[in-house]
Motif scaffolding. Sequence first.
Motif, PDB file in Angstrom:
ATOM      1  N   GLU D  73      90.223  55.919  35.984  1.00  0.00           N
ATOM      2  CA  GLU D  73      88.908  56.553  35.885  1.00  0.00           C
ATOM      3  C   GLU D  73      89.012  58.077  35.881  1.00  0.00           C
ATOM      4  O   GLU D  73      88.298  58.759  35.144  1.00  0.00           O
ATOM      5  CB  GLU D  73      88.007  56.078  37.035  1.00  0.00           C
ATOM      6  CG  GLU D  73      87.570  54.626  36.847  1.00  0.00           C
ATOM      7  CD  GLU D  73      86.835  54.042  38.045  1.00  0.00           C
ATOM      8  OE1 GLU D  73      86.042  53.099  37.837  1.00  0.00           O
ATOM      9  OE2 GLU D  73      87.058  54.526  39.181  1.00  0.00           O
ATOM     10  N   GLN D  77      87.738  60.420  32.822  1.00  0.00           N
ATOM     11  CA  GLN D  77      86.806  61.522  33.045  1.00  0.00           C
ATOM     12  C   GLN D  77      87.363  62.824  32.478  1.00  0.00           C
ATOM     13  O   GLN D  77      86.663  63.567  31.769  1.00  0.00           O
ATOM     14  CB  GLN D  77      86.514  61.662  34.552  1.00  0.00           C
ATOM     15  CG  GLN D  77      85.529  62.771  34.898  1.00  0.00           C
ATOM     16  CD  GLN D  77      84.173  62.575  34.207  1.00  0.00           C
ATOM     17  OE1 GLN D  77      83.754  61.454  33.933  1.00  0.00           O
ATOM     18  NE2 GLN D  77      83.515  63.677  33.877  1.00  0.00           N
ATOM     19  N   ALA D  81      85.533  64.285  29.055  1.00  0.00           N
ATOM     20  CA  ALA D  81      84.724  65.481  29.318  1.00  0.00           C
ATOM     21  C   ALA D  81      84.757  66.407  28.103  1.00  0.00           C
ATOM     22  O   ALA D  81      83.732  66.978  27.704  1.00  0.00           O
ATOM     23  CB  ALA D  81      85.247  66.208  30.560  1.00  0.00           C
ATOM     24  N   GLU D  86      79.608  59.700  27.487  1.00  0.00           N
ATOM     25  CA  GLU D  86      79.353  58.875  28.671  1.00  0.00           C
ATOM     26  C   GLU D  86      80.277  57.670  28.635  1.00  0.00           C
ATOM     27  O   GLU D  86      80.642  57.199  27.563  1.00  0.00           O
ATOM     28  CB  GLU D  86      77.903  58.390  28.670  1.00  0.00           C
ATOM     29  CG  GLU D  86      76.906  59.506  28.884  1.00  0.00           C
ATOM     30  CD  GLU D  86      75.491  58.949  28.922  1.00  0.00           C
ATOM     31  OE1 GLU D  86      75.182  58.181  29.859  1.00  0.00           O
ATOM     32  OE2 GLU D  86      74.722  59.262  27.998  1.00  0.00           O
ATOM     33  N   TRP D  87      80.602  57.144  29.803  1.00  0.00           N
ATOM     34  CA  TRP D  87      81.516  55.998  29.819  1.00  0.00           C
ATOM     35  C   TRP D  87      81.292  55.132  31.052  1.00  0.00           C
ATOM     36  O   TRP D  87      80.746  55.584  32.054  1.00  0.00           O
ATOM     37  CB  TRP D  87      82.975  56.470  29.756  1.00  0.00           C
ATOM     38  CG  TRP D  87      83.336  57.349  30.941  1.00  0.00           C
ATOM     39  CD1 TRP D  87      83.153  58.696  31.045  1.00  0.00           C
ATOM     40  CD2 TRP D  87      83.891  56.905  32.177  1.00  0.00           C
ATOM     41  NE1 TRP D  87      83.569  59.131  32.261  1.00  0.00           N
ATOM     42  CE2 TRP D  87      84.041  58.059  32.979  1.00  0.00           C
ATOM     43  CE3 TRP D  87      84.305  55.667  32.674  1.00  0.00           C
ATOM     44  CZ2 TRP D  87      84.565  58.004  34.277  1.00  0.00           C
ATOM     45  CZ3 TRP D  87      84.826  55.605  33.963  1.00  0.00           C
ATOM     46  CH2 TRP D  87      84.955  56.766  34.738  1.00  0.00           C
TER      47      TRP D  87
END
Lengths: 294, 294, 294, 294
Positions: D73, D77, D81, D86-87
Motif C-alpha cells: 500500500e 501510494q 501520487a 485514487e486506488w
Amino acid sequence: MPARNESLRDHACLIVHGPDRPGIVAAVTALITRNQGNIVQLDQYSDDADGGAFFQRVVFHRADLAASMPEIEADIQATLADFGMEWTLTDQSVPKRMAILASTSDHCLLELLWRHRRGELPVTIPMVISNHTNTAEDVRSFGIPFFHVPSQGTDKSAAEAKILELVKDNVDFIVLARYMQIISEDFLETVGVPVINIHHSFLPAFVGAAPYRRAKERGVKLIGATSHYVTKDLDEGPIIEQDVARVNHAMDAAALQAHGAYVERAVLSRAVQWHAEDRVIRHGNQTIVFSDRP
Amino acid sequence: MPARNESLRDHACLIVHGPDRPGIVAAVTALITRNQGNIVQLDQYSDDADGGAFFQRVVFHRADLAASMPEIEADIQATLADFGMEWTLTDQSVPKRMAILASTSDHCLLELLWRHRRGELPVTIPMVISNHTNTAEDVRSFGIPFFHVPSQGTDKSAAEAKILELVKDNVDFIVLARYMQIISEDFLETVGVPVINIHHSFLPAFVGAAPYRRAKERGVKLIGATSHYVTKDLDEGPIIEQDVARVNHAMDAAALQAHGAYVERAVLSRAVQWHAEDRVIRHGNQTIVFSDRP
Amino acid sequence: MPARNESLRDHACLIVHGPDRPGIVAAVTALITRNQGNIVQLDQYSDDADGGAFFQRVVFHRADLAASMPEIEADIQATLADFGMEWTLTDQSVPKRMAILASTSDHCLLELLWRHRRGELPVTIPMVISNHTNTAEDVRSFGIPFFHVPSQGTDKSAAEAKILELVKDNVDFIVLARYMQIISEDFLETVGVPVINIHHSFLPAFVGAAPYRRAKERGVKLIGATSHYVTKDLDEGPIIEQDVARVNHAMDAAALQAHGAYVERAVLSRAVQWHAEDRVIRHGNQTIVFSDRP
Amino acid sequence: MPARNESLRDHACLIVHGPDRPGIVAAVTALITRNQGNIVQLDQYSDDADGGAFFQRVVFHRADLAASMPEIEADIQATLADFGMEWTLTDQSVPKRMAILASTSDHCLLELLWRHRRGELPVTIPMVISNHTNTAEDVRSFGIPFFHVPSQGTDKSAAEAKILELVKDNVDFIVLARYMQIISEDFLETVGVPVINIHHSFLPAFVGAAPYRRAKERGVKLIGATSHYVTKDLDEGPIIEQDVARVNHAMDAAALQAHGAYVERAVLSRAVQWHAEDRVIRHGNQTIVFSDRP
C-alpha cells in the motif's frame, strides 16, 4: 382424491391428434359448444395441409365439469371416430402427480420444489427419491417425502425395483433432476408413465458423459441444456425444451458446469410445466409444444 | 391487378374481434367449414374469459377463393352480427402495397428491400420516398421507384402534401424506416392507412430525440428498438415489436448507435412482416400479435 | 500501398502468447512505455496461473508508428526472447485484405459487403470469387471485383488452382461465405493464409451436409450457426463464434433455413470483424477471443 | 476475523481510477512486479484516450499477502501520487459482509442465499432483515440470522434507526432484495456503505411504483429488471446490471410479475457477485463493470 387447483376448476383440456382432414377444427369446436363448453384457449398445428398429421389442444370451461366428463367423453369418441383421431381429455383442476429422482446436485431439484411452492407448477409431488442423502433435509423442509434408494454397484436392478415399488400407481410422471444413473429399458417398460430428463448439453451435441468437459475441449462459445422424454436410447428421446448460455475461453470446465446449472434448472422447469399443463404432444421422435411463452 | 403470391393462392385470413361470448370460436369455425374452407392456422385470445374482448385470426384454404369472397363475406356478416363482432377478410395471395419513407440512414431501408427480394415480406413496394438522395441508387438497383421529397425548413406542409400525392390510393400502409421528420396529425388523418415507425430505444424509455446519447448518459446496460403504429402522440402509439442488445461502459454513444442499428433493422422487419401477414390487431393502445415465432 | 484507416493511424496491436511466467505483463507494458507507446486497450488471459499458457493483446498509440516499427520490433524480440513467447505486431491502420468465396446464397456475402461499406469491417476486399454468377451484379454495385470460377464435376483441382492464382499474394485471409465446395487439404497448405468458414449448425451438432434438415428430424428447439477456421478436418476447426435462434415444431426445414440465414450472417460478420481486428488467437483447436462485446 | 476464502488466498485486487495519462498501465504493472506480485487478471478502460478518465482492475497473486499489505500500500501510494489517481487494494480472500433487506417476496432473497451456499457469492451474510416474518424460517434454515424490523406507518425513522443499529460496523454493503420501503436520504448518509437495489423494470422505463402494471398498460413486448446503487433520487442511481424477458399480449400484469421474478433474481445475483468481487467502479452516475461474462 387429490387437492384440486381451484383456479382451474371446471377447465378441461382436450388433446386431439391424427391424420389431418378438412373440417376437423370445426368438428371439435362444435362438439365443445354442444357440450356447453366455452373455449378459453385453442392451439392447432398441421405438419402438412395436404395429408399430414393434425394436432390440437383446446382448453374449455364447462360448468360442473367433473360430473359431465363421461358424457363429454362419449360424444368426443363418437365424433372423432369418424376422423380416425386419437384424443385425451383431462380435468385441468386435477394436478398430475410427479416423482422427482435426484442425485447429489440440488439445483434442478430445488428449483422444481421452489416453483411448485410458488404455485407455478400444476402438480403434486408425492415423493423425491435420491441415491444420495445430501438433499433430504432440504426436500423435507418443503413438506415433501424423501426416500433414499442407494445405487449398488453395477447391478441396477435392485435399486430400480425399489423405485418401481415406490412410484407404482402413485405418480403420473417422473422427472430425472440430474439423476446420475442410467435408466434401464426394463424400468421404462414397467413403469408405464412418461419420464422426463435434463441433459447438460445442447443435444445432439455431446451425447453421453461429461458434456461440459467435452464442450471445453471442443472450444464452443455457447453451452446448453436439453430436456427430453427418456427412451431406451440414451439422450435420443423427443426434445421438449432447450436453451443456451454464452461462454468464453476464460471459463474452464468447472466454470461451464457452474454457469450451465442455471440453464439446466430453467430448461427443466419449463419442460415440466409444459408437460404438466398438457402442452406437449409426442409425435414420433419429435414434440409439438403449444408453449405459453412468446 | 397486382401480382399474386402463388404459394398463398386460395388462402384467406379472417380477423374477428369484439366482446367475448360462449360459442364464438365454434360459430366461426362452423362458418368456415360450411363455406368449404379448410382451416390451416387458428389463433385466438380473450383478455378476460368473463366479459372481456375476444380476438381471433383464422387462415383457411378455399378452392376458387377469389370468386367466392362476396358469398363468404355475406355469410360472415350474417353470422357475426349476432355476436356484435368486427371482422376483416383478406385474400392472402394479394400482397399489401407498402411505401417506405427514409432519410439518410440506409440500414432499415436496405434490410426491408433485401428481405422483400428474398420473398420474406408478402408486400409489393411501389415506392421509396426520402428527404435525401443518398439511397436513390441502391433503391433503384432493387427495381423499386425512388422519389425525392426534400424537407424544407420548419414548414412541413408542402413536403407532406407532396408525399400524400404520391401515396394516395397507391399504398396500403407506410413504413418510416428511420425517417427523421415528425409526421403531422393532419398527415395521419388524411393518409388513411396505417403508418409503422421504428424508434431507436426501448420505449417507453428515451421517448423523443437522441435516445442513444441519453442511453449513454443514463448508463444503461442494454439498448433497444421499438416498432409501433404512429399516432398523433410522438412515440406513444401501440407497440408491435421490441428487442434489445447488450452494451457496456466501453461503448460511447456512436458505438451504441452502430450496435443498435442491427436491433432496429431486425425489429422493424418483424413488425412489417407481421403487419403484412395480418398478424397484428390494434386494441386501444396495445396490440395483439399472433406471431409466427417461438 | 493500401489506403490507411485514418482513425487508427499510429495504433499498433501487439499479440503475445506462450508459457505463462511471473512478470510477463509488466515486461510487456514496460516495453511499450519505453518505446513511447500509450496503452489504449489491454486484454490478457492465462489458462492456468501455475504453468499454463499466456495470451495478451495490447493496442497502443505511438506517434509516427510506421517509421518506428522496426525499432519497436527489435525491442520486442529482445525482451520476449527471455520469456520464450511468440508475438506479432500489426499497424492497426493497415486494413487486412480479405477475399470472399461464395456460391448462390447471398445473405452472408451481402452482409459482409454492406458492413464493410458502413466502415464496420477494417478490411479491404480485393475480390469476391463465386462458382456461380448470380451475385455478380450485386457485388460489383459495391465497387468490388467479381470473379467467376465454376466448379467442374468431381475434380476440384482445376477450380482450386484458378482460385489460388487469384488470391496468391493478394489477400491476407479468405472467408467462405456459404461457399458450397469442400476445400482440399492441398489448397489449405498452398494458400498459406487463414480461411474462415460459416457452418449452418451449432457445432459439434450436425457436422456435414444438410444440417437444417437433420435439425428438423431431430426436433431441436434451437438452431445455430458456427464460424470457425478451416482445417483439413471438415467442420472440426477452431471455433471463433456461435449463436442460435429459437425455433418450434411449426417450422419445416425450409423455414429453419430461412430463419437460420439471419444467425449465419451475424455470426460470420462478428468472426470476420474479430479476426480482422486481431482479436482472435488460435491455441490448439480452440480460440482465445478478446471480443469487444459484452 | 472472518473465515477466509482459501481458493483466493494471497490474491489481491487493486482498483485504480483517475485522469488518464501515458504510462499509467506500465507504472501499475511495474509496481506489482517489484512487490513480487504475479498478475492473474487485468482489465482497464479509458473513456477518452485524450484527457479522459482511466479505470483499471488488477488481480495479482503475492505470497504471504496479508503480511505484506502495508508495504504494498505504501508503494502504491507513492507511485500513484504522481498520477493523481485514487486506488483501493483488497485481499480477495476476505469476503465482504453483506446484509440483505427483504419484504414478503422471497425470490431474490432465496436466490442469493442459495448461490451463497453453492459458494458462488464471495460474501458472508451476517443478517437478513425484513419488515415481515414470512421468510424467517427459510432464512434460518440456511444458518443465517433473521431480524424482524416492522415498518410502522408513515414515519420510517424508528425502523431505519433499528436497522442502522443492526448493520452498524457489521456489514460492508447492503442489498435490497425486493425490500418494499423507500430508504431515506438520512439513512443512506448515516449507513456509510453501498446499498444495492433491484428494480422490477428496465430503467429508465417505469421508474417508481407498479412497473408491471404500467408495462401491461403500455403494451411492451419485453419486461426487465435493473440492479443499481441506491442514491437519494429514487430509481436514479448508477446501474450495475439489467436484463429482459420476452412477453406477449396474453400475459396480464400478474403473469408479467411472475415471469419477471426470474429476471429479477438473476440480475440482482449478478450485480451482487460483481460488487462483491470488486468488479464495479462508480463513475458519476454510471458504472464501469469489468464483468466475468461474455
